[in-house]
Write an enzyme that holds these catalytic residues in place. Structure first.
Site, PDB file in Angstrom:
ATOM      1  CB  CYS A   1      37.211  34.925  46.808  1.00 13.00           C
ATOM      2  SG  CYS A   1      38.593  33.784  46.962  1.00 13.00           S
TER       3      CYS A   1
ATOM      4  CB  CYS B   1      43.908  37.795  49.831  1.00 12.63           C
ATOM      5  SG  CYS B   1      44.097  36.106  49.214  1.00 12.63           S
TER       6      CYS B   1
ATOM      7  CB  CYS C   1      41.564  40.422  47.732  1.00 13.26           C
ATOM      8  SG  CYS C   1      40.649  40.012  46.237  1.00 13.26           S
TER       9      CYS C   1
ATOM     10  CB  CYS D   1      47.983  35.396  31.312  1.00 12.96           C
ATOM     11  SG  CYS D   1      48.465  35.271  33.050  1.00 12.96           S
TER      12      CYS D   1
ATOM     13  CB  CYS E   1      52.691  35.506  35.335  1.00 14.55           C
ATOM     14  SG  CYS E   1      52.553  37.193  35.947  1.00 14.55           S
TER      15      CYS E   1
ATOM     16  NE  ARG F   1      52.442  41.668  33.271  1.00 11.54           N
ATOM     17  CZ  ARG F   1      52.378  41.893  31.964  1.00 11.54           C
ATOM     18  NH1 ARG F   1      51.907  43.019  31.498  1.00 11.54           N
ATOM     19  NH2 ARG F   1      52.770  40.963  31.110  1.00 11.54           N
TER      20      ARG F   1
HETATM   21 FE1  SF4 Z   1      40.290  35.241  46.531  1.00  7.22          FE
HETATM   22 FE2  SF4 Z   1      41.114  37.749  46.178  1.00  7.22          FE
HETATM   23 FE3  SF4 Z   1      42.682  36.010  47.460  1.00  7.22          FE
HETATM   24 FE4  SF4 Z   1      42.250  35.744  44.799  1.00  7.22          FE
HETATM   25  S1  SF4 Z   1      43.320  37.433  45.828  1.00  7.22           S
HETATM   26  S2  SF4 Z   1      42.227  34.118  46.345  1.00  7.22           S
HETATM   27  S3  SF4 Z   1      40.117  36.450  44.654  1.00  7.22           S
HETATM   28  S4  SF4 Z   1      40.639  36.756  48.153  1.00  7.22           S
END
Ligand code: SF4
Ligand code: DTB
Length: 321
Positions: free
Chosen positions: A48, A52, A55, A123, A183, A255
């Site tokens: 990705c 984030c 992550c 979902c 959600c 949740r």
């Molecule tokens: Fe990408 Fe992880 Fe952010 Fe989702 S949470 S957009 S998979 S970096």
């Protein structure tokens, strides 16, 4: 509109008053002895380009999660059947990325229709959507779209720089406009303050339509992510957040999502008392492991698992998206 000041006053009440108030709101609006279980399945993992901080799937973190995809619809339906057998009423399909990959999107659409046919809710979480994609998902019978706001507007830039919170909110609005339940929620324990946690919940409560489902995650510190050494959240502050979510959004289902593995039975029971009534089952979340539904704990607390409703068919599964 709920103000930050009002929410902070609720949050900072004596702990026992707070959980007692939250429990009252909970029993007025929900059956307090029923827990809903969803199972996660990642159909596109890793690779990705978003950043984030928490992550494992971001290429900007040092996590080296290999990119993997599931493009076989039957494999997804089998996972749904297995999840149903183990007590889940919903399969939550996850795909990494800023936006849906067209091929994976098609696979998800087909899977959604088939999963609905076996009587499970669906979902999906797949990043930002456009009008056409939202309409398409609705047509295929999608029940919920998961799209988290993650944290407060003020702290957002410390966690993610490749998109704005406003962009997130646009997708949430779009999904709601198309009649798909939302959600949304965030992660606690990323170094944010209680004020940030309150602000995040105020943001959710002030959406045009409160989210049907609120996802409260406790950070799972994944080695190689920028938050691997984040300070632990006080478990009682975690409970206060559940309580505030319950009080501000009485009809929403709260949740207790990621992070149950590091919670004691007693802490989980306190969260159920305070208004959480949904969890993830299954041995895995997206990349990390999960505590499976502990039937012994459910029995000890006399909690029942929510049962599946009768299947509703939207499209026939032979129709394409
Ligand atoms: Fe990408 Fe992880 Fe952010 Fe989702 S949470 S957009 S998979 S970096
Ligand atoms: C949410 O708020 N939590 C779920 C779901 N929405 C998609 C994801 C939890 C993932 C935990 C970390 C991992 O497995 O990598």
């Amino acid at each position: 509109m709920v103000s930050f000041e009002t929410a902070k006053e609720i949050f900072e009440a004596p702990f026992l008053d707070l959980i007692s108030k939250a429990h009252s709101v909970h029993i007025e609006n929900h059956d307090p002895n029923v827990i809903q279980v969803s199972t996660l399945l990642s159909i596109q993992t890793g690779g990705c380009c978003e950043d984030c901080a928490y992550c494992a799937q971001s290429i900007r973190n040092k996590t080296k999660t290999p990119k993997q995809v599931i493009t076989d619809v039957d494999t997804i339906v089998e996972a749904a059947e297995q999840a149903k057998k183990l007590g889940s009423t919903r399969l939550c399909i996850g795909a990494s990325g800023r936006l849906p990959d067209p091929q994976i999107f098609k696979v998800a659409c087909q899977a959604i229709t088939k999963i609905k046919e076996i009587g499970l809710e669906t979902c999906l979480t797949m990043g930002m959507l456009n009008e056409q994609q939202a309409a398409n998902l609705k047509r295929h019978g999608l029940d919920y779209y998961n799209h988290n706001v993650d944290t407060s507007p003020e702290y957002y830039g410390k966690i993610i720089t490749t998109r704005t919170l406003e962009e997130r909110i646009q997708t949430i609005r779009l999904v709601q406009k198309h009649g798909i339940k939302v959600c949304t929620g965030g992660i606690l324990g990323m170094g944010e303050t209680n004020d940030d946690r309150i602000k995040m919940l105020v943001l959710l409560a002030n959406l045009d339509e409160p989210p049907a489902s609120i996802s409260i995650n406790r950070l799972v510190k994944i080695p190689g992510t920028r938050l691997e050494d984040a300070p632990e959240i006080d478990p009682f502050d975690f409970v206060r957040c559940i309580a505030l979510a319950r009080i501000l959004m009485p009809k929403s289902v709260v949740r207790m999502s990621a992070g149950r593995e590091s919670m004691s039975d007693e802490l989980q029971a306190l969260c159920f008392l305070t208004g959480a009534s949904a969890i993830f089952g299954g041995v895995k979340l997206l990349t990390v492991s999960n505590t499976e539904v502990d039937l012994k704990l459910m029995e000890r607390l006399n909690l029942r698992l929510l049962q599946c409703q009768a299947p509703i068919c939207y499209l026939t599964s032979s129709e394409s998206c």
